[in-house]
Structure formats: C-alpha cells, structure tokens
Scaffold this motif. Structure first.
Motif, PDB file in Angstrom:
ATOM      1  N   ARG A 187       9.492   9.712  77.706  1.00 14.10           N
ATOM      2  CA  ARG A 187      10.429   9.000  77.029  1.00 14.10           C
ATOM      3  C   ARG A 187      10.608   9.699  75.562  1.00 14.10           C
ATOM      4  O   ARG A 187      11.636  10.387  75.073  1.00 14.10           O
ATOM      5  N   PHE A 188       9.687   9.763  74.551  1.00 16.91           N
ATOM      6  CA  PHE A 188       9.571  10.124  73.496  1.00 16.91           C
ATOM      7  C   PHE A 188       8.938  11.572  73.058  1.00 16.91           C
ATOM      8  O   PHE A 188       9.342  12.100  72.106  1.00 16.91           O
ATOM      9  N   GLY A 189       8.473  12.222  74.113  1.00 15.28           N
ATOM     10  CA  GLY A 189       7.883  13.665  73.950  1.00 15.28           C
ATOM     11  C   GLY A 189       8.799  14.652  74.627  1.00 15.28           C
ATOM     12  O   GLY A 189       8.899  15.769  74.012  1.00 15.28           O
ATOM     13  N   LEU A 190       9.480  14.339  75.707  1.00  8.07           N
ATOM     14  CA  LEU A 190      10.169  15.171  76.478  1.00  8.07           C
ATOM     15  C   LEU A 190      11.691  14.668  76.804  1.00  8.07           C
ATOM     16  O   LEU A 190      12.151  15.302  77.523  1.00  8.07           O
ATOM     17  N   VAL A 241       0.514   3.986  65.524  1.00  7.16           N
ATOM     18  CA  VAL A 241       1.442   3.666  64.431  1.00  7.16           C
ATOM     19  C   VAL A 241       1.634   4.470  63.250  1.00  7.16           C
ATOM     20  O   VAL A 241       2.603   4.817  62.946  1.00  7.16           O
ATOM     21  N   ALA A 242       0.558   4.962  62.979  1.00  3.90           N
ATOM     22  CA  ALA A 242       0.428   5.881  61.605  1.00  3.90           C
ATOM     23  C   ALA A 242       0.748   7.349  61.890  1.00  3.90           C
ATOM     24  O   ALA A 242       1.295   7.956  61.114  1.00  3.90           O
ATOM     25  N   TRP A 243       0.506   7.834  62.933  1.00  3.61           N
ATOM     26  CA  TRP A 243       0.821   9.270  63.334  1.00  3.61           C
ATOM     27  C   TRP A 243       1.537   9.591  64.581  1.00  3.61           C
ATOM     28  O   TRP A 243       1.983  10.664  64.514  1.00  3.61           O
ATOM     29  N   ALA A 244       1.912   8.607  65.298  1.00  2.00           N
ATOM     30  CA  ALA A 244       2.857   8.685  66.721  1.00  2.00           C
ATOM     31  C   ALA A 244       4.393   8.249  66.406  1.00  2.00           C
ATOM     32  O   ALA A 244       4.835   8.501  67.268  1.00  2.00           O
TER      33      ALA A 244
END
Length: 394
Positions: A187-190, A241-244
């Motif tokens: 969903r979020f990467g591709l 939460v911090a990096w993704a």
C-alpha cells in the motif's frame, strides 16, 4: 462503616464467594479495562460540533496533534482480542472435552455477541427514520448513525475470528504479522490500491488473538514473554512513527490521510504487541488486586454488562449532545475542540456521559446474556448481585 457502605461490602463479598476458585480473575480485569478504555477514549476524542443546523464529527487530535498519547492510553482493542483469543481457545478445548459439538459451542458464543445488537439496530432504525421524516439535515443523520453503529465493525471481526478458533488457535502470531507487513509495503511503498488494506482487518487483529490462544496453551507464562512483547512492540512502533511516516495517533483522526485503525496498520499491530506484553506482565498484580471483594465485584459487573456498555456508549454521548442543544451551543459539547479549554470542559462532561450510559444500561441490559424477554429482565434485577451461575459465565 456507614450502613450503605456496609451493605455494599456484604454484597461484594457475596459476589466474591459466588466466584469459582479456579477462575483467573486477571482475565476478567483485563477485559473490563479494555472495554472501559475504548469507552473513555471515544468520549475524549470524539466531538460533535454544531453550526446551528448540522452536527459534524471532529476530534481534538485534529487541532492538537500533540495529544496523541491520549490515544496510546485508551486504544485498548488489542487487549480485548488477546483476552478473546485466550477465552475462546480455552472454551473450545473445554467444549471438546465435554463432547459439546463445535456448532453448539459457536452458536452460544455468537448469541452472546449479537443478541444485544438487535436492540441497537431497532432503536437506531427508528431514530433514523424519525429524523429524516422530520426534516433533519442528511449530514447530521449520517454523522449520528455512523457513530452509533461504528462499534459493530469490531463485533464482525471478533465473531469471524471466534468462528475460526479451531483453525487459528495454533497459528503462530508471526504469520498474520507478516501479512500486515506485506500489505503495508504494497500500500504505502508500491502504491497498491487502498482496498488491499482490508486484509489487515482480519490479519491485524489475528495477531493479538493468536497471542491469546498461545497464552491459553501455557506458552506465555514466563515473564520474559511479556517483556519481549512490550520492549519489541514499543521499539517497533517508535521506529515506524519516527522514520516510516506512520501517524502517532493510534485512533482515526477526521481529515487525516492515513488512519492507524481503519484498517489496522503495521504500527497499530506493533503497538498492540506492546499492550499485550504489558497485559501479560500485569497478570500477577491483577490477580492479587482481584482478591479484594469490592474490586472483584466491580470487574464482574462490568464484564456482565460489557456488550451493553460497548454498544451503547456512543449513543449515550450523542443523547447528551442532542439534549444539550436545547440550551444552545455548550462548550466542550458542541464547540470546536481546538484548545485545552475544550479538553478541560469535556472532562467535566464525562460524569454526564456516565449517567446517560447508565440510563441506556437500565433500558437495554436485558438484551445481554438472555435476550429482551422475561428471562433477560430478571437478570437486570439481580445484575448488582450476580449469582454463581452469572459469574461463571462472565
């Protein structure tokens, strides 16, 4: 001790005496805490803003995102699924040992889930028709109905997992966790379509459910298991939460591009792992606390009314809001939740919501654990002093 206080203690002692000695009271305490956490969380982060003609849903998290830790404390669904998996796995094993067919076991469990739903659907069908016929704004009706019926999605997922208990009871939690991970990557990467996230409605909640099954099999008895889940889940959630780019709020925020809860994201699932770890670590302490008659009587009452509380808490909020409109736009009830002043006033409203929920409980408690007929009504009369049979079936 005052006479009312002495009577309350005697009643609590009777409840304590009616409880089978083999009952794990920590399980009931966790379930009660999970239900009350969801209720209080909704009451704190759900606002119905009035502009004079319509009511629209809003949230203080829209205007004050730094209040996200509130959602960490009160988004307790993972604990409910943990307890649900534990209870269903033990119940199914006991039913098999007694020769009770799977169909009968499932029918009894689903009846306890869905019988109270009939009252909610009946009332809100009537209310919706009345509002539309009297010319209420469609946007207002849609907002109210959506909030009133929003708890039902949880029941559908929970019922599906309950039905699958014989198949998933020995499933390792890493398998559904892997599904959630891959769905989020797609969903979020591709750029996969959003509908793919619906797979996480089952997979996401299957993670704590299978943890509960493992607990029922005695695989999570060591404190190390709780610490691993708590530390690993916390670290993974913080990293996501911090990096993704995952939202910090663990509940949906109106207008936000991504919700951690609808459908569950990987961050919501790892956060749930941390909650499950904490729940497992608290078991012994809860068992000690639950030896106190007053504490146990309160937990037993919440568990006996869990479905009523869960299904009607949003209606209690909306009933209070609608009644309050007769006095005009009231702060903390109909105003935009855009500052700490709103939060302070909303806290003052909480006892009113509790009172409204108590009215709903008195009116609809008979639909829980017995339906709405004579047998259900008799249970309402004695709900404040459960019998041994009542407590055994919490």
């Amino acid at each position: 001790m005052s006479r009312p206080g002495a009577a309350l203690r005697r009643r609590a002692e009777r409840v304590d005496a009616a409880t089978p000695g083999h009952r794990d009271r920590a399980v009931d305490a966790l379930r009660a805490g999970a239900v009350l956490g969801v209720v209080l969380g909704h009451w704190l982060v759900t606002a119905l803003v009035s502009d004079g003609r319509t009511l629209r849903a809003a949230s203080p998290l829209q205007h004050m995102p730094w209040l996200a830790p509130v959602s960490w404390a009160f988004q307790t669904l993972a604990v409910f699924f943990l307890v649900g998996g534990h209870v269903a796995t033990r119940g199914h094993a006991l039913a098999r040992a007694r020769g009770i067919p799977y169909r009968r076991w499932l029918r009894d469990r689903l009846a306890r889930l869905f019988t109270p739903v009939a009252a909610v659907l009946t009332l809100w069908t009537t209310v919706t028709a009345a509002l539309l016929l009297t010319g209420a704004e469609y946007a207002t009706v849609r907002t109210l109905v959506k909030l009133a019926l929003s708890p039902l999605w949880f029941l559908l997922v929970f019922a599906a997992l309950t039905a699958l208990t014989p198949l998933v009871a020995r499933l390792h939690p890493l398998w559904p966790l892997a599904v959630v991970l891959h769905v989020d990557l797609l969903r979020f990467g591709l750029g996969a379509p959003d509908w793919l996230g619906r797979l996480n409605l089952a997979a996401g909640w299957l993670v704590p459910y299978t943890l509960g099954a493992a607990w029922a099999r005695g695989e999570l008895e060591r404190r190390r298991s709780g610490w691993v889940l708590l530390a690993g889940g916390t670290a993974a959630t913080a990293a996501l939460v911090a990096w993704a780019g995952y939202p910090a709020s663990m509940v949906g925020v109106p207008g936000a591009g991504v919700s951690n809860l609808d459908p569950p994201t990987l961050a919501a699932v790892t956060f749930g792992l941390a909650q499950c770890g904490l729940a497992l670590l608290l078991r012994e302490r809860l068992r000690r606390v639950m030896r106190r008659p007053l504490a146990w009587a309160g937990v037993a009452l919440v568990n006996l009314s869990a479905m009523t509380i869960f299904l009607w808490h949003q209606t209690a909020l909306m009933a209070t809001t609608a009644t309050g409109l007769l006095a005009g736009r009231l702060p903390g009830l109909h105003t935009v939740p855009d500052g700490l002043g709103w939060v302070a006033v909303r806290l003052v409203w909480l006892p009113v919501f509790v009172l409204a929920l108590a009215v709903c409980w008195a009116a609809f408690r008979s639909w829980e654990r017995g339906g709405g007929g004579r047998r259900g009504r008799s249970r309402v009369v004695r709900a404040h002093r459960p019998t041994a049979k009542d407590v055994r079936h919490v």
